[in-house]
Design a protein around this motif. Structure first.
Motif, mmCIF file in Angstrom:
data_model
loop_
_atom_site.group_PDB
_atom_site.id
_atom_site.type_symbol
_atom_site.label_atom_id
_atom_site.label_comp_id
_atom_site.label_asym_id
_atom_site.label_seq_id
_atom_site.Cartn_x
_atom_site.Cartn_y
_atom_site.Cartn_z
ATOM 1 N N UNK A 11 -26.678 35.256 26.705
ATOM 2 C CA UNK A 11 -26.532 35.168 27.977
ATOM 3 C C UNK A 11 -27.193 33.957 28.608
ATOM 4 N N UNK A 12 -26.480 32.979 28.377
ATOM 5 C CA UNK A 12 -26.933 31.480 28.349
ATOM 6 C C UNK A 12 -26.401 30.757 29.769
ATOM 7 N N UNK A 13 -26.946 29.939 30.342
ATOM 8 C CA UNK A 13 -26.630 29.341 31.765
ATOM 9 C C UNK A 13 -27.016 27.786 31.468
ATOM 10 N N UNK A 14 -26.062 27.092 31.657
ATOM 11 C CA UNK A 14 -26.386 25.621 31.465
ATOM 12 C C UNK A 14 -25.500 24.777 32.340
ATOM 13 N N UNK A 15 -25.595 24.604 33.907
ATOM 14 C CA UNK A 15 -25.107 23.827 34.673
ATOM 15 C C UNK A 15 -24.951 22.434 34.452
ATOM 16 N N UNK A 16 -24.068 21.696 34.996
ATOM 17 C CA UNK A 16 -24.003 20.364 34.891
ATOM 18 C C UNK A 16 -25.443 19.742 35.566
ATOM 19 N N UNK A 17 -25.494 18.189 34.951
ATOM 20 C CA UNK A 17 -26.607 17.615 35.534
ATOM 21 C C UNK A 17 -26.713 17.637 36.976
ATOM 22 N N UNK A 18 -27.676 17.879 37.669
ATOM 23 C CA UNK A 18 -27.733 17.877 39.065
ATOM 24 C C UNK A 18 -28.673 16.764 39.711
ATOM 25 N N UNK A 19 -28.189 16.065 40.544
ATOM 26 C CA UNK A 19 -29.037 14.701 41.022
ATOM 27 C C UNK A 19 -30.080 15.562 42.239
ATOM 28 N N UNK A 20 -31.194 15.165 42.021
ATOM 29 C CA UNK A 20 -32.352 15.653 42.724
ATOM 30 C C UNK A 20 -32.294 14.899 44.256
ATOM 31 N N UNK A 21 -32.679 15.410 45.215
ATOM 32 C CA UNK A 21 -32.760 14.764 46.518
ATOM 33 C C UNK A 21 -34.202 14.437 47.055
ATOM 34 N N UNK A 22 -34.200 13.173 47.934
ATOM 35 C CA UNK A 22 -35.499 12.794 48.353
ATOM 36 C C UNK A 22 -35.657 11.281 47.873
ATOM 37 N N UNK A 23 -36.724 10.922 47.877
ATOM 38 C CA UNK A 23 -37.198 9.505 47.595
ATOM 39 C C UNK A 23 -37.802 8.768 48.494
ATOM 40 N N UNK A 24 -38.197 7.631 48.476
ATOM 41 C CA UNK A 24 -38.442 6.941 47.074
ATOM 42 C C UNK A 24 -39.589 7.519 46.319
ATOM 43 N N UNK A 25 -40.528 8.196 47.090
ATOM 44 C CA UNK A 25 -41.705 8.720 46.305
ATOM 45 C C UNK A 25 -41.960 10.146 45.903
#
Length: 153
Positions: A11-25
């Protein structure tokens, strides 16, 4: 035959690559999923961020409900294992301040007993130069300017 049948029940789950929010540090993201079939699972998340190399903190939680429970058997971030604790109705996996850069892969393995889910957060902190670093850089540039001017004249 046994190898073929274990893959069929995953029962595996592998979503697409997700871009993280925030920045610059400071970058962060929440994630999670549900499992409902009482089978082992391997979930693979991939996250991207445009920051410099930094340190990651990951925390993953599950609290059993009347409809099921979930236990973690393995978790890692870019190959570095997370600590795991399955205590009664509460399961947690975490790691603090592990170095990361580039594409981040988080792998979570476990099993569920009915309808169960987990949630987690990934936070990345990238270093901020100290004011003294900027002062030293400006002083070095000034010194280079003085040396260059003396060579000209």
């Amino acid at each position: 035959m046994a190898v073929a049948s274990t893959g069929a029940y995953a029962n595996d789950y592998a979503p697409a690559v997700v871009a993280m929010t925030g920045g610059p540090t400071d970058w962060s993201i929440s994630f999670g999923t549900s499992h409902t079939d009482g089978l082992n699972f391997t979930d693979t998340y991939q996250f991207s961020y445009s920051g410099a190399p930094g340190s990651a903190t990951v925390a993953i939680f599950n609290l059993a409900s009347p409809t099921g429970d979930l236990d973690f058997s393995w978790a890692d971030i870019n190959g570095t294992p997370l600590l795991i604790s399955n205590t009664g109705a509460f399961s947690v996996s975490a790691i603090f301040a592990t170095p990361v850069s580039g594409l981040i892969t988080l792998t979570i393995k476990g099993s569920d007993t009915g309808v169960a889910s987990y949630a987690g957060t990934l936070d990345i902190k990238t270093p901020v130069p100290e004011p003294a670093t900027y002062g030293m850089m400006l002083g070095g540039l000034a010194l280079l300017g003085v040396v260059a001017r003396r060579r000209k004249g």
